[in-house]
Design an enzyme around this catalytic site. Sequence first.
Site, PDB file in Angstrom:
ATOM      1  N   GLU A  73      37.387  77.407  39.862  1.00  0.00           N
ATOM      2  CA  GLU A  73      36.850  77.065  38.435  1.00  0.00           C
ATOM      3  C   GLU A  73      35.645  75.983  38.504  1.00  0.00           C
ATOM      4  O   GLU A  73      35.794  74.847  38.791  1.00  0.00           O
ATOM      5  CB  GLU A  73      37.559  76.809  37.194  1.00  0.00           C
ATOM      6  CG  GLU A  73      37.155  76.853  36.032  1.00  0.00           C
ATOM      7  CD  GLU A  73      37.878  76.314  34.588  1.00  0.00           C
ATOM      8  OE1 GLU A  73      37.237  76.193  33.870  1.00  0.00           O
ATOM      9  OE2 GLU A  73      39.013  76.136  35.292  1.00  0.00           O
ATOM     10  N   ASP A 141      42.143  59.432  36.620  1.00  0.00           N
ATOM     11  CA  ASP A 141      41.241  58.858  35.635  1.00  0.00           C
ATOM     12  C   ASP A 141      41.381  57.786  34.999  1.00  0.00           C
ATOM     13  O   ASP A 141      42.291  57.541  34.365  1.00  0.00           O
ATOM     14  CB  ASP A 141      40.616  60.107  34.414  1.00  0.00           C
ATOM     15  CG  ASP A 141      39.605  59.710  33.692  1.00  0.00           C
ATOM     16  OD1 ASP A 141      38.850  58.603  33.882  1.00  0.00           O
ATOM     17  OD2 ASP A 141      39.609  60.554  32.610  1.00  0.00           O
ATOM     18  N   ASP A 143      39.479  54.545  32.468  1.00  0.00           N
ATOM     19  CA  ASP A 143      38.495  54.480  31.809  1.00  0.00           C
ATOM     20  C   ASP A 143      38.519  53.012  31.088  1.00  0.00           C
ATOM     21  O   ASP A 143      39.597  52.549  30.700  1.00  0.00           O
ATOM     22  CB  ASP A 143      38.475  55.451  30.359  1.00  0.00           C
ATOM     23  CG  ASP A 143      37.454  55.680  29.703  1.00  0.00           C
ATOM     24  OD1 ASP A 143      36.881  54.500  29.484  1.00  0.00           O
ATOM     25  OD2 ASP A 143      37.194  56.738  29.502  1.00  0.00           O
TER      26      ASP A 143
END
Length: 459
Positions: A73, A141, A143
Amino acid sequence: MTDKGNNGVDEMQVDVYTHEQRKKGSIPEGFNADYLKLYYAKLFPHVEIFKWMSYGNDGKHPARDTSYFGRREFSFTLDNDVYLRFQSFNSAAELENSIKEKCPFKIDIGPVYSVDPAKRHAYAQAGDNVFKPVERELVFDIDMSDYDDVRYCCSGADVCLSCWPLMTIAIKVIDFTLREDFGFNHILWVYSGRRGVHCWVCDGRARRLNNEQRAAIADYFRVYKGNENSHRKVSLAGPAMHPFISRSYADVLKLFFEEKLLCGQELLSTEERFQMILDMIPDESISGQLQERWKASWRPSMSKEDINIVRWGQLKHILQSGKQKAPVLRRCVEEIVFTYTYPRLDMEVTKHMNHLLKAPFCVHPKTGRVCVPIDPEHCEDFDPTSVPSLAELLEELNMAGSSNADSGWEGTSLAKSVSFFKSSFLQPLLKSCKVFLPPMPSELECQPIQLVSAGVDYL
C-alpha cells in the site's frame, strides 16, 4: 516553445523563474505544486524506492514473488488535504508515473497485504481474513514535540541545534539495541523533514512480525511514562538495572545529559527549572536542602563554572554520597537523567502492522526540507537546519544549466543522501535478499517471541 516529455513536465532547463529572481541568486522560498512537480521529475529516487520495497522480488530468480510489490500500500496526500489510501503499483514505471501525475504533497508507505489493496473491495464478501497485512517493516516514530516538558529552547514543531541532541540520543539508543539485543541488521533512519526521526527495520524476520510481537518489542523499549501532573515519571526498580537500561545510561544518556543538555537547555538555571528536578527526589529533606541552598545563592561564589554544572554536581554529591543508604535515593540521579533524555516513542506506530509512515525523500510541506536518511554511526553530526530544501535543490538545478539538465540528483546537494541510501542501506539489504528470499504469505507462521522485561516500573 518547449516539448513535453512522457512525464508531462517541460523538457528544458529548470527555468520556471524570472530573470530577476535568478539574478538575485535564489529561487523563491516556499512550497508549491510547481516546485514539487519538478522535484519528482528530476530528483526523486523512484527506482531506488521501488527496489527497496521489492526486497529482491523484482529479479529473475525462480523463487521470486511477482505479486509482492503490487500488494504494497502507498498513500498519497494531495493538495488541499485530498487523501488517497490503498494505492498500488505493479512496476517501478507505474509508481513513478503516478507520483509525477498526482504530485502528492506527502507519500506514506503501508504494509504488504495478502491481496492487491487497490482491489480489496472484490474480496469483501470472502470474510475478514482475506484482505489483511502480511508484511510490514518494524517502524519507530520519535517526535520532538513529545519532549516539550524537558526542553526550553523550542516547543511544538520548532527545533534547533540545542534540542536536536534528544533525537541523536534516540537514534543511538534504539539503533544499538535493535542490532545488539535483537540481531537486526538492515535499519534505515530518516529525518522527518521537520521535528523528528523515523526508523525502518527491514530484515525479513522483522517484516513478518505480527502485532503481538511488535508490541513486545515496543514494550522492551518502554521506560518513560507519565503525564504533566506526575513529578517522578521513571522508576528504575530492583537492586540492579537491566543490562539494556544500564548500557543505555552509561554509553549514551549520562554523557549527552551532562555535556549537551544540562547547559544547552540550562536545566538548573532558574527556580522554575530546578524545582522540576527537585520534585523528582522522594526525600523532601534533601530536596528542601538543595532548594534553600540554590535560592540563597544565584551564582556560586568565586566560581566561573556554569551554574547548571555546579548545581548538578551538588545534587549528585548529596544523593550518591556514602551517607545515603536508601537505594531509591542513590538511583534518583539515573532516574532524572532518564526522564530528560530517554527516547519517547510513539508506541502505537510500532505496535501495528497497518500503520502508515512517510516515505524517505518526501519534501515536508511546512519546511520544504527533504526527508533524508541519517547515518546512525555519525548521527551526532547530523544538522537538521542544513538539510537540502526544495528551493535550494531547484536553485542548484537552475545554476547547473541546460548542459546538466538530465543529471538528476547526482548534480545536487541531495547526492550525498541518495548515495548513502544506496550504498549503506539498499545494496546490503538486496544482497541479503538474494541469500534468503522471504516465504510466500501463505507460508508465514509467526511464533510468539519472549522478551525479558527491562525491569522498569511505570508511574
